[in-house]
Enzyme design. Structure first.
Site, PDB file in Angstrom:
ATOM      1  N   ASP A 367       0.850  -1.196   0.000  1.00 24.75           N
ATOM      2  CA  ASP A 367       0.000   0.000   0.000  1.00 24.75           C
ATOM      3  C   ASP A 367       0.885   1.246   0.000  1.00 24.75           C
ATOM      4  OD1 ASP A 367      -3.021   0.813   0.560  1.00 24.75           O
ATOM      5  OD2 ASP A 367      -1.722   2.189   1.681  1.00 24.75           O
ATOM      6  N   ASN A 375      -2.141  13.022  -4.253  1.00 16.68           N
ATOM      7  CA  ASN A 375      -3.216  13.500  -5.132  1.00 16.68           C
ATOM      8  C   ASN A 375      -3.621  14.929  -4.795  1.00 16.68           C
ATOM      9  OD1 ASN A 375      -3.567  11.308  -6.854  1.00 16.68           O
ATOM     10  ND2 ASN A 375      -4.986  10.274  -5.475  1.00 16.68           N
ATOM     11  N   ASP A 384      -1.529   9.096 -10.689  1.00 10.34           N
ATOM     12  CA  ASP A 384      -1.494   8.045 -11.719  1.00 10.34           C
ATOM     13  C   ASP A 384      -0.055   7.727 -12.129  1.00 10.34           C
ATOM     14  OD1 ASP A 384      -4.229   7.964 -11.644  1.00 10.34           O
ATOM     15  OD2 ASP A 384      -4.527   9.134 -13.485  1.00 10.34           O
ATOM     16  N   GLU A 410      -4.634   2.475  -4.390  1.00  4.86           N
ATOM     17  CA  GLU A 410      -3.170   2.534  -4.352  1.00  4.86           C
ATOM     18  C   GLU A 410      -2.559   1.243  -3.796  1.00  4.86           C
ATOM     19  OE1 GLU A 410      -4.617   4.435  -0.465  1.00  4.86           O
ATOM     20  OE2 GLU A 410      -5.299   4.154  -2.524  1.00  4.86           O
TER      21      GLU A 410
END
Length: 502
Positions: A367, A375, A384, A410
């Site tokens: 993770d 973000n 991304d 993620e």
């Protein structure tokens, strides 16, 4: 996380290419307009010479001004256009002095060399934009090429070679032009149908090369029909437009990113692409019908061979489309690794095999730490980029036989068969280090260090079952996050005592 701001400005610079296209337009109008007032020959050629000599300068200036990361293609294009300009100058001088062309002339040698270099430049662009083998685009380009080649042979090359009054050197020279034009058309189709960023640069190149092919073809057709060389001003106008578009492509600031492979997959069977292929495939039977109606039947072996080859290529494309759809069903669209559905099916199957054979099976849940902050700070496109780069690193450093998948958001999972309990902490720690060791470029202005928390679980023999393995790895991941993140935690198991590594 840390960010770095590079020096310099990325402010778009649209002035030069617009000024250049404005100059080209003025020169085209002057060239066409001068033909109606019967000015001296050398005067009417001045607007044309401004464009043809200015094009290699424009390509070179654009390359040096915008500094694309890979300059080989643009410099090759500049040299090719320089030879084209030299050919134009020699041709104009030859016509002015005598008008008696003995092919191949020095101008022909410059023109032919120019075509080869321009084709080489387009090939360099293709290889930079799509480093791997883009088989579907290559097959599509070949289908179009066979169709165009059939037309070229019937209406250009065959009439030229059948003219018994032309010496062999002249026949070979005149036949070389449509052959090189066809080669350039194939590469142009391949460039457009392949991967890579879309934008003004690509469209300028496409329009320029297509216009050049059209002008050359019309020139050859007029020559075949009239039986003599033509110097129509409107043809000069087409050539000037073609050259101007090539110069505009290099002057546009988009060449800085032209070599970058697009993050968005190009539809493999878009309506436009299927339409082009349909026209190309129907060209051979359509041409045969036209020739029959003109009482000039097409060569049966030639038509049969063209139809057979295109039929086989279409079958290959259909097989490729089926394979693409199968891959899409099991692949995550963003990262290119397996998706969650395929992973769960594979995990079930692998657990059954491990239970029967008695080998160890490891599972890593990975993770990304503080992904929401990435973000929020840099935007979702930056997130991304992080996920794609992590998928690349995980794929490059994985142990043989490992299956990697994006489990959600993620989170990634890695299934490692034939693994001993003692190896699991080492494998997990190598994965964690591979993620954190190098920063990731999240934009043109920022590099950040990304870390990940990893939960690992292991099982062997009859105890190996999917739900238990997933639950154990998830609990270990939760423990890694609670302990401060950027660490690996191995879940307790019968054959793998609990341990933590930070």
């Amino acid at each position: 996380m840390r960010s770095e701001q590079p020096s310099g400005s990325d402010t778009p610079d649209h002035g030069p290419w617009r000024l250049w296209l404005g100059l080209v337009l003025v020169c085209v109008v002057l060239r066409v307009g001068m033909s109606a007032v019967h000015l001296p020959y050398l005067v009417t050629t001045v607007p044309y010479l401004v464009v043809t000599v200015g094009t290699p300068v424009a390509v070179l200036v654009g390359t040096l001004r915008h500094r694309p990361p890979h300059r080989a293609g643009w410099l090759t294009l500049a040299v090719g256009q320089l030879l084209y300009a030299v050919g134009d100058v020699l041709s104009i001088v030859d016509e002015w002095l005598s008008g008696d062309f003995l092919e191949p002339t020095p101008a022909d040698l410059m023109y032919l060399a120019s075509y080869v270099l321009v084709a080489a430049a387009v090939l360099i662009f293709i290889r930079r934009r799509a480093p791997g083998w883009d088989v579907p685009s290559a097959v599509d380009a070949l289908i179009v090429a066979i169709s165009a080649g059939l037309l070229t042979w019937v209406y250009l090359i065959q009439p030229l070679t059948a003219d018994s009054e032309l010496p062999m050197a002249a026949k070979l020279t005149e036949s070389a032009y449509p052959v090189l034009d066809l080669m350039l058309l194939i590469l142009t189709v391949r460039l457009v149908m392949g991967h890579g960023t879309r934008g003004a640069v690509l469209y300028f190149l496409l329009a320029g090369l297509t216009t050049m092919f059209t002008a050359d073809t019309l020139y050859a057709v007029v020559g075949v029909v009239t039986g003599q060389t033509t110097f129509e001003s409107w043809l000069d106008g087409l050539w000037m437009i073609a050259l101007g578009l090539l110069g505009a492509a290099a002057l546009h600031p988009g060449i800085r990113h032209f070599d970058r492979r697009t993050d968005t997959a190009i539809p493999d069977a878009s309506p436009g692409r299927l339409g082009v292929l349909a026209v190309a495939v129907l060209m051979a039977p359509g041409l045969q019908l036209i020739q029959h109606l003109r009482h000039q039947d097409l060569s049966v072996p030639l038509a049969t061979a063209a139809c057979a080859v295109m039929f086989l290529l279409v079958l290959a494309r259909m097989a490729g489309l089926v394979a693409t759809q199968r891959r899409a069903a099991v692949t995550d669209g963003l990262t290119g690794v397996r998706n969650r559905r395929h992973f769960e099916d594979a995990l079930t199957a692998e657990c059954r095999r491990a239970a029967r054979a008695g080998y160890g099976l490891g599972l890593l849940m990975i993770d990304v730490d503080h992904f929401k902050k990435i973000n929020d700070t840099y935007g979702h496109p930056a997130g991304d980029r992080v996920l794609r780069e992590l998928a690349r690193r995980l794929t490059a450093g994985r142990r043989a036989g490992t299956m990697l998948a994006r489990y959600g958001g993620e989170e990634f999972v890695a299934l490692v068969p034939h693994l001993d309990a003692a190896e699991l902490p080492l494998v997990a720690e190598r994965v964690r280090q591979s993620i954190a060791e190098l920063p990731i470029e999240v934009s043109d202005r920022a590099l950040i260090t990304v870390t990940a928390s990893i939960g690992a679980a292991w099982s062997r023999g009859p105890r190996t079952e999917p739900a238990g393995l997933l639950r154990a790895a998830d609990e270990a991941l939760y423990a890694a996050k609670a302990a401060g993140r950027n660490r690996t935690v191995v879940a307790p198991a019968a054959h793998a005592p609990a341990s933590a590594h930070g």
